[in-house]
Design a protein around this motif. Sequence first.
Motif, mmCIF file in Angstrom:
data_model
loop_
_atom_site.group_PDB
_atom_site.id
_atom_site.type_symbol
_atom_site.label_atom_id
_atom_site.label_comp_id
_atom_site.label_asym_id
_atom_site.label_seq_id
_atom_site.Cartn_x
_atom_site.Cartn_y
_atom_site.Cartn_z
ATOM 1 N N GLY A 36 0.486 -1.105 0.358
ATOM 2 C CA GLY A 36 0.031 -0.313 -0.052
ATOM 3 C C GLY A 36 0.876 0.845 -0.263
ATOM 4 O O GLY A 36 0.703 2.081 -0.033
ATOM 5 N N ARG A 37 2.262 1.170 0.005
ATOM 6 C CA ARG A 37 2.963 2.605 0.602
ATOM 7 C C ARG A 37 2.758 3.514 -0.674
ATOM 8 O O ARG A 37 2.448 4.603 -0.312
ATOM 9 C CB ARG A 37 4.713 1.736 0.246
ATOM 10 C CG ARG A 37 5.293 2.969 0.483
ATOM 11 C CD ARG A 37 5.621 3.630 1.687
ATOM 12 N NE ARG A 37 5.562 5.104 1.918
ATOM 13 C CZ ARG A 37 7.521 4.859 2.115
ATOM 14 N NH1 ARG A 37 8.085 3.530 2.960
ATOM 15 N NH2 ARG A 37 8.261 5.777 2.560
ATOM 16 N N PRO A 38 2.594 2.953 -2.130
ATOM 17 C CA PRO A 38 2.078 3.472 -3.137
ATOM 18 C C PRO A 38 1.085 4.961 -2.975
ATOM 19 O O PRO A 38 0.474 6.626 -3.219
ATOM 20 C CB PRO A 38 2.762 3.741 -4.413
ATOM 21 C CG PRO A 38 3.180 2.150 -4.324
ATOM 22 C CD PRO A 38 3.138 1.569 -2.561
ATOM 23 N N TYR A 39 0.239 4.739 -2.557
ATOM 24 C CA TYR A 39 -1.057 4.725 -2.278
ATOM 25 C C TYR A 39 -0.947 5.766 -0.994
ATOM 26 O O TYR A 39 -1.716 6.658 -0.576
ATOM 27 C CB TYR A 39 -2.384 3.573 -2.480
ATOM 28 C CG TYR A 39 -2.235 2.802 -3.457
ATOM 29 C CD1 TYR A 39 -3.590 3.800 -4.353
ATOM 30 C CD2 TYR A 39 -1.555 1.393 -3.798
ATOM 31 C CE1 TYR A 39 -3.130 2.729 -5.398
ATOM 32 C CE2 TYR A 39 -1.577 1.334 -4.910
ATOM 33 C CZ TYR A 39 -1.998 1.565 -6.385
ATOM 34 O OH TYR A 39 -2.684 0.459 -6.895
ATOM 35 N N LEU B 170 -1.765 9.133 -8.547
ATOM 36 C CA LEU B 170 -0.933 8.584 -8.813
ATOM 37 C C LEU B 170 -0.707 7.955 -10.321
ATOM 38 O O LEU B 170 -1.697 8.270 -11.370
ATOM 39 C CB LEU B 170 -1.966 7.003 -8.604
ATOM 40 C CG LEU B 170 -2.262 6.967 -6.655
ATOM 41 C CD1 LEU B 170 -3.791 6.250 -6.893
ATOM 42 C CD2 LEU B 170 -0.902 6.462 -6.207
ATOM 43 N N PRO B 171 0.395 7.645 -10.610
ATOM 44 C CA PRO B 171 0.798 6.709 -11.866
ATOM 45 C C PRO B 171 -0.022 6.040 -12.699
ATOM 46 O O PRO B 171 -0.576 5.178 -11.762
ATOM 47 C CB PRO B 171 1.875 6.055 -11.850
ATOM 48 C CG PRO B 171 2.192 5.457 -10.224
ATOM 49 C CD PRO B 171 1.423 6.836 -9.529
ATOM 50 N N PRO B 172 0.171 5.800 -13.797
ATOM 51 C CA PRO B 172 -1.078 5.362 -14.506
ATOM 52 C C PRO B 172 -1.159 3.819 -14.208
ATOM 53 O O PRO B 172 -1.941 2.991 -13.988
ATOM 54 C CB PRO B 172 -0.818 5.766 -15.994
ATOM 55 C CG PRO B 172 -0.005 6.814 -16.181
ATOM 56 C CD PRO B 172 0.960 7.266 -14.672
ATOM 57 N N ALA B 173 -0.099 3.668 -14.066
ATOM 58 C CA ALA B 173 -0.081 1.841 -13.859
ATOM 59 C C ALA B 173 -0.517 1.136 -12.106
ATOM 60 O O ALA B 173 -1.193 0.293 -11.951
ATOM 61 C CB ALA B 173 1.417 1.194 -13.347
ATOM 62 N N LEU B 174 -0.644 2.255 -11.631
ATOM 63 C CA LEU B 174 -1.607 2.110 -10.166
ATOM 64 C C LEU B 174 -2.670 3.063 -9.819
ATOM 65 O O LEU B 174 -3.746 3.154 -9.265
ATOM 66 C CB LEU B 174 -0.671 2.753 -9.323
ATOM 67 C CG LEU B 174 0.970 2.278 -8.497
ATOM 68 C CD1 LEU B 174 2.022 2.570 -8.323
ATOM 69 C CD2 LEU B 174 0.409 0.582 -8.901
ATOM 70 N N ALA B 175 -3.337 3.341 -10.973
ATOM 71 C CA ALA B 175 -4.682 4.156 -10.732
ATOM 72 C C ALA B 175 -5.026 2.789 -10.573
ATOM 73 O O ALA B 175 -5.511 1.757 -10.679
ATOM 74 C CB ALA B 175 -5.130 4.199 -12.712
ATOM 75 N N SER C 81 -10.339 -8.647 -5.036
ATOM 76 C CA SER C 81 -9.645 -7.720 -6.466
ATOM 77 C C SER C 81 -8.601 -7.666 -6.373
ATOM 78 O O SER C 81 -7.491 -7.955 -5.611
ATOM 79 C CB SER C 81 -10.645 -6.463 -5.944
ATOM 80 O OG SER C 81 -10.117 -5.355 -7.208
ATOM 81 N N ASP C 82 -7.792 -7.067 -7.827
ATOM 82 C CA ASP C 82 -6.360 -7.417 -7.456
ATOM 83 C C ASP C 82 -5.728 -5.746 -7.622
ATOM 84 O O ASP C 82 -4.544 -5.802 -7.306
ATOM 85 C CB ASP C 82 -5.905 -7.756 -8.987
ATOM 86 C CG ASP C 82 -5.976 -9.690 -9.194
ATOM 87 O OD1 ASP C 82 -5.654 -9.964 -7.770
ATOM 88 O OD2 ASP C 82 -6.454 -9.808 -10.857
ATOM 89 N N ARG C 83 -6.729 -4.863 -7.554
ATOM 90 C CA ARG C 83 -6.069 -3.699 -7.131
ATOM 91 C C ARG C 83 -7.078 -2.859 -6.084
ATOM 92 O O ARG C 83 -8.178 -3.463 -6.133
ATOM 93 C CB ARG C 83 -6.676 -2.471 -8.632
ATOM 94 C CG ARG C 83 -8.395 -2.639 -8.967
ATOM 95 C CD ARG C 83 -8.324 -1.880 -10.233
ATOM 96 N NE ARG C 83 -9.647 -2.001 -11.187
ATOM 97 C CZ ARG C 83 -10.259 -1.012 -11.486
ATOM 98 N NH1 ARG C 83 -9.377 -0.414 -12.245
ATOM 99 N NH2 ARG C 83 -12.046 -1.026 -12.278
#
Length: 249
Positions: free
Chosen positions: A19-22, A43-48, A102-104
């Motif tokens: 969860g660190r980037p979030y 957030l970067p697109p990959a972590l949207a 969920s994966d995200r």
Amino acid sequence: MAARGGSALEPGWLLSPAGRPYLDSIFQKNQRRVFGLLERPALPPALAAPTVTYKLFVSGKSGVGKTALVAALAGTPVPPTHHETLGIEASTVFWPAKPRASDRPVIFQLHFWDCGDGALKKFEHLLPACKEEADAILFLFSFTDRSSFEELPAQMSRIVGPGEENLVKVVVGTKFDLSPLSDVTERDVAAFEGAWGLQVLRAGSAGAGGGRGALAQVAPLLDALVERLWRQDQIAAGLGTGDEGSPPA
């Protein structure tokens, strides 16, 4: 503080390495970021991640700590002395969390509406405004004020009207850490939970501040709030108990 029946969200995920980037997205210079009306965590697109928005009305007797609780959850300074809230104060809190199935993750955008108890009783239009399109109501009492606990049933009956039974109802006991001054016992709380089928959440007496180290103090309560909101939405969308899937459309 997971909901009964198992948690649909991963408790403590935001404070984990995954969860660190979030977590970083809701901070600015090591302090909780105060978001403007049109701002969102970057957030970067990959972590949207999808954002789901909820309105929560904070209800309770004057002095139980409504404003202090919202400030603690938002990571903003808590007023050093009590002053009755004269009207409606709205605060926005972003809280990323991850559904188990969920994966995200999902970013929860929580709009807390705090209104002084005196103002609610004086101006009839304020209560309908606070409840309009609300998703949940937080009923607060203070562990140091027994009357605020004893008045909970009447307060809940007064606030929740006909046709509003589907609102998520959350009971929060504030100042639970002031045990020498407590007027409400664990037996009292257990009896209330058994009678009403509602788990009582607990909040401390002082603001945790906006730093990263203080976040652990409010994370369990925020996790519990979004857990209940998410579960209710999943059930309403016909997705079972809330353990199964993506944000409702």
